[in-house]
Motif scaffolding. Sequence first.
Motif, short mmCIF file in Angstrom:
data_model
loop_
_atom_site.label_atom_id
_atom_site.label_comp_id
_atom_site.label_asym_id
_atom_site.label_seq_id
_atom_site.Cartn_x
_atom_site.Cartn_y
_atom_site.Cartn_z
N THR A 139 0.34 -19.49 -1.48
CA THR A 139 -0.79 -20.36 -1.80
C THR A 139 -1.98 -19.52 -2.23
OG1 THR A 139 -1.43 -20.32 0.55
CG2 THR A 139 -0.03 -22.15 -0.17
N GLY A 140 -3.05 -20.21 -2.60
CA GLY A 140 -4.28 -19.51 -2.97
C GLY A 140 -4.28 -19.06 -4.42
N GLU A 141 -5.25 -18.25 -4.75
CA GLU A 141 -5.42 -17.79 -6.13
C GLU A 141 -4.80 -16.41 -6.34
OE1 GLU A 141 -9.54 -17.91 -7.15
OE2 GLU A 141 -9.75 -20.06 -6.73
N ILE A 142 -4.58 -16.08 -7.60
CA ILE A 142 -4.13 -14.73 -7.94
C ILE A 142 -5.31 -13.78 -7.74
CG2 ILE A 142 -3.41 -13.22 -9.82
CD1 ILE A 142 -1.80 -15.46 -10.95
N PRO A 143 -5.13 -12.72 -6.94
CA PRO A 143 -6.26 -11.81 -6.71
C PRO A 143 -6.64 -11.09 -8.00
CG PRO A 143 -4.25 -10.89 -5.81
CD PRO A 143 -3.91 -12.28 -6.23
N SER A 144 -7.93 -10.87 -8.15
CA SER A 144 -8.41 -10.19 -9.36
C SER A 144 -7.91 -8.75 -9.43
CB SER A 144 -9.94 -10.21 -9.38
OG SER A 144 -10.46 -9.56 -8.21
N THR A 145 -7.54 -8.18 -8.29
CA THR A 145 -7.06 -6.79 -8.27
C THR A 145 -5.75 -6.62 -9.00
OG1 THR A 145 -6.02 -7.24 -6.12
CG2 THR A 145 -8.23 -6.26 -6.09
N LEU A 146 -5.05 -7.73 -9.27
CA LEU A 146 -3.76 -7.63 -9.96
C LEU A 146 -3.93 -6.96 -11.32
CD1 LEU A 146 -1.04 -10.35 -9.93
CD2 LEU A 146 -1.54 -9.18 -12.05
N GLY A 147 -5.09 -7.12 -11.92
CA GLY A 147 -5.34 -6.52 -13.23
C GLY A 147 -5.33 -5.01 -13.22
N GLN B 125 0.81 -1.23 0.00
CA GLN B 125 0.00 0.00 0.00
C GLN B 125 0.84 1.27 0.00
OE1 GLN B 125 -2.40 -1.24 3.47
NE2 GLN B 125 -4.20 -1.00 2.16
N ILE B 126 2.16 1.11 -0.19
CA ILE B 126 3.02 2.28 -0.26
C ILE B 126 2.77 2.98 -1.59
CG2 ILE B 126 5.41 3.08 -0.27
CD1 ILE B 126 6.11 0.68 1.49
N PRO B 127 2.27 4.17 -1.59
CA PRO B 127 1.81 4.79 -2.86
C PRO B 127 2.94 5.15 -3.81
CG PRO B 127 1.68 6.36 -1.05
CD PRO B 127 2.04 5.04 -0.43
N THR B 128 4.17 5.29 -3.29
CA THR B 128 5.26 5.78 -4.14
C THR B 128 5.98 4.68 -4.90
OG1 THR B 128 6.67 5.68 -2.17
CG2 THR B 128 5.69 7.82 -2.72
N PRO C 259 -1.90 -10.82 -1.09
CA PRO C 259 -2.96 -9.93 -0.60
C PRO C 259 -3.67 -9.20 -1.75
CG PRO C 259 -0.92 -9.60 0.61
CD PRO C 259 -0.58 -10.44 -0.56
N PRO C 260 -4.96 -8.95 -1.61
CA PRO C 260 -5.67 -8.20 -2.65
C PRO C 260 -5.15 -6.79 -2.82
CG PRO C 260 -7.04 -8.52 -0.68
CD PRO C 260 -5.85 -9.38 -0.51
N GLU C 261 -4.42 -6.29 -1.81
CA GLU C 261 -3.83 -4.95 -1.92
C GLU C 261 -2.79 -4.87 -3.03
OE1 GLU C 261 -5.71 -5.27 2.01
OE2 GLU C 261 -4.39 -6.56 0.83
N PHE C 262 -2.49 -5.98 -3.65
CA PHE C 262 -1.57 -5.97 -4.79
C PHE C 262 -2.01 -4.94 -5.83
CE2 PHE C 262 1.74 -8.72 -6.83
CZ PHE C 262 1.82 -8.04 -8.03
N GLY C 263 -3.31 -4.76 -5.95
CA GLY C 263 -3.83 -3.82 -6.94
C GLY C 263 -3.40 -2.39 -6.71
N ASN C 264 -2.85 -2.09 -5.51
CA ASN C 264 -2.38 -0.73 -5.23
C ASN C 264 -1.06 -0.41 -5.93
OD1 ASN C 264 -4.51 -0.04 -3.46
ND2 ASN C 264 -3.55 -1.24 -1.83
N LEU C 265 -0.36 -1.45 -6.43
CA LEU C 265 0.93 -1.22 -7.07
C LEU C 265 0.72 -0.77 -8.52
CD1 LEU C 265 2.88 -4.34 -5.71
CD2 LEU C 265 2.70 -2.06 -4.71
N LYS C 266 0.04 0.32 -8.67
CA LYS C 266 -0.36 0.78 -10.01
C LYS C 266 0.80 1.30 -10.82
CE LYS C 266 -4.99 2.00 -8.35
NZ LYS C 266 -5.57 0.72 -8.77
N SER C 267 1.91 1.65 -10.17
CA SER C 267 3.05 2.22 -10.89
C SER C 267 4.25 1.28 -10.95
CB SER C 267 3.47 3.55 -10.25
OG SER C 267 2.42 4.48 -10.27
N VAL C 268 4.12 0.10 -10.33
CA VAL C 268 5.24 -0.85 -10.33
C VAL C 268 5.34 -1.52 -11.69
CG1 VAL C 268 6.06 -3.03 -9.36
CG2 VAL C 268 5.19 -1.24 -7.85
N SER C 269 6.56 -1.61 -12.21
CA SER C 269 6.76 -2.24 -13.52
C SER C 269 7.31 -3.65 -13.43
CB SER C 269 7.69 -1.37 -14.38
OG SER C 269 8.93 -1.19 -13.72
N ILE C 270 8.02 -3.99 -12.34
CA ILE C 270 8.61 -5.32 -12.19
C ILE C 270 8.29 -5.84 -10.79
CG2 ILE C 270 10.75 -6.66 -12.16
CD1 ILE C 270 11.96 -4.61 -14.05
N PHE C 271 7.72 -7.05 -10.72
CA PHE C 271 7.40 -7.64 -9.42
C PHE C 271 7.86 -9.09 -9.40
CE2 PHE C 271 4.83 -9.73 -6.20
CZ PHE C 271 4.89 -8.83 -5.15
#
Length: 949
Positions: free
Chosen positions: A521-529, A481-484, A501-513
């Motif tokens: 474990t678990g599923e890829i959160p839909s927020t990744l899109g 959730q770090i915005p920068t 975590p579903p908070e993955f979707g907050n990485l709107k400016s990250v280019s490489i993860f």
Amino acid sequence: MVFCFLVLLLLGSSAVALLSKEPGRVSGTGSSSSSPSADEIALLSAKSALSDPSGSLASWNASTRLCTWRGVMCSRRHPGRIVALSIDSMGLGGRVSPFLGNLSFLRTLDLGNNYLVGPIPPELGRLGRLRLLNLSVNSLEGGIPAALGMCTQLTMLSLAANQLQGEIPSVVGSLHNLALLDLQMNNLSGEIPPSVANLSSLQALALTFNTFSGAIPPYLGRLPELSELYLAGTNLSGRLPQTLWNLSSLTALSVAGNNLTGTIPPNAFCNIPRIQNLYMSNNQFHGHIPSSIANASNLGSFSAGQNYLSGTLPSNIGGLQRLQRLVLSYNFLKINEPKDWNFMTALTNCSELLDLELDFNDVTGELPSSLSNLSTSLEKLALSGNQIFGVIPQNIGNLIALETLALELNNLTGPYLSLYNNNFWGDLQLIGNLTQLNYLYIGYNSFNGTVPNTLGNLKSLLEFDLSYNKLTGSIPASLLQIPTLSHESRLSHNLLEGPIPPEFGNLKSVSIFHAESNRLTGEIPSTLGECQLLQNLHLQNNFLSGTLPNSLIGLKNLEILDLSNNSFSGQIPKFLGNISTLIYLNISFNKFTGEVPTFGVFSNASAFSIHGNAKLCGGISDLHLPPCSSELSKKKAKKIPVTPLVVSVIATISVLSCLGIYLIWNKRRSTTSRNPSTAPMQNHPLITYSQLAKATEVLKLQTPGAAKSFIAECKVLRNIRHRNLVQTITACSSIDSKVGDRHLSLLQRVNILFDVAYALEYLHFNGPTPVVHCDLKPSNVLLDIDMVAHVGDFGLAKILADGCSSFQPSISSMGFRGTIGYAPPEYGAGSIVSTHGDIYSYGILVLEMITGRRPTDNTFDGTSGIHKYVEMAINNSVMDIIDMDMALELETIGGLSSKTRQINSLISLLHLGLLCSAEMPSNRISTKEVIKELHVIKNALVQGEVSGR
């Protein structure tokens, strides 16, 4: 020559030099008479007072010649007369016999490092020719006999590490030839006797860890040959005599842990030019560190922590070219102005510096950039508990050997912290306080513990790299959730678990993860899109599952997507072909089914990988997949048996051998129908016959049961994946087969045992179905280039029936499983395969790693084994059974506390091995208990390493 390791550790070169003066061993002829000589009678009488559980003195009998007895050396000029008796480190118990006083020609008597009890017999005073007397590291009681004062030829007297009491007898002053007097680690009391002043030949005096009273006698500084003086922890008070500061022969002085007061004189280092080690910590010294310290050009260690020293550090300290350790923690040293940091710049000239400790002083201001220019050998830098503010120097990563960086309890801020590719360990709690940080690079270290939620406080963070550590727990939502965050974010190659975590979707400016090679474990959160700027996404080698969410179509800039080695299922989404920027896609080794698209990235066979998905069809022709007609697909499957290539990343040759065996077996089966019950294995990547023939030219094709073993291994490896298990792949890889043997430290061995335990825990409890390995042994534990252990060779593995307990029968037939020495005793008696059998093998593995002995060692007779061998020694002579490399490593450790922790860790590991290798399966502990115990051992071991620096 074998001498007490504690004495050698503290006395260093002097002890070695003195021991080297002892006469060499000669092989005497013994008495020519059939009747026993006086010396033989004396030795047999002395033997009767000893207990010898290991039979070390078995040769001491009337049927063999006296001068061939173990530990006995006879005179050249006087046949049959004993001149040296060295029976140290033999696990002997009992008492020191007074009959030893009858060996009138004796020059060396060494009984050190045994388990002797009782008093020192005064009859030893009759040994007028005796030059060396070593009774150290026993449990001797009572006082020091005054009769020893008659042994006037003594050059070495060591009674260290016993339980002796009373005062040092004044007659010790009559030992005019004495060069070494070692009485440390006893319960001696009273004052140091004035008669010690008569020991004009004395070179080393060690009295540490006793309970003396009074002050340090000034006459010690007038002993002309004295070079090493050890008085640490002796309850002495008063001032350090000026005579010691004038003792030009002095090379080592330890007065730490007393009640000494006073100051270090301004000219203190002008008259002790040979001083190498000076230990003054934990006293009440005050005043300044004088600039004359620069005159001590041979100084290697200066430790004066936990005193009341004040003032600034002299800037000429950089003249100490041999300085390795500078420990000044817990004082009142002042660094307030930029010029006060000049000593740091000067220290950059000390190219051998290993340890710099200034924590908990009066240090304020900003860290100088010269900090990054300290020795590249620096292992520990401690500045915590001060008032330092500002930024951490950007090039601190230059300190490539740094293992400990203590900066907590300061006011540091700033944009950049790089500790990349070092040996740091510990948790990351401190970093959460660096709220102004922009760049955090701490990859390729050994940090452990969880990723703290406090990292979410780094609201200015642009990039972070936490990869290649030993971090556990889940990915904290606060970190995502770090915005920068805008460029690279790396969490790969750790031990992280739980869902993304579903908070993955907050990485709107990250280019490489990167989060590959964890335990997610678990599923890829839909927020990744929602991460529309994401270009590279690496999630391979985890335990992710489910279908790929349709929201991934929103990744309009995606170039690389790697989801291999997980458990994703369902059809391959066609929208992946619509992502025009995608240049590489890897979804190998999952559970995808159905049709493979033919457009976009799927139109180029070199741009994507789908191996290891057994139920795919269609796709471009280069894939050679069956058409997606169910009838045709089944027909093709019957006609074309496909052979899998199962290759260990490390042990290529062994698994390739199995492939060739199976190939020939399968070919013969198809032509002669010798094994009609074995169905062909299908749906594996195709390879050519020539490829197999070339790769398997070293096979033993007639090996009995090779094909059956290969099929068993394929069944097991088909569905299991874990970072500590060898994986199945479709390309050969190898490392240099000529890599030499590596010496493993105790900590490295514990890490390997961790890896193997994690692998067993996964096999037994956390995999798709319970699996028993059945052949755990050192040759099946493979180390990669990062020293991570991988368990391989599943040729004998058994898959337990679904839902059964560990003692239930397995799916396939029974028979003896495993390797002699490592297989549990119940397997030989025809008992059912169980997870308890693997625990037994693991216990034997532990014992072998610590003792360096194989369970089939020919020193074990038919009635014993490695378990019994360790069980008999663990409470008496542990040091006699540990691996030689670890024994040598132990001798290099500084500090009694650190050494004690290391020894206790060794004992705990041996206890763990015994628990696991108990004869009865019900008495063995589980993998969860093993891992819990290893955590306790490792924590103690790591703390010991820290306290030893």
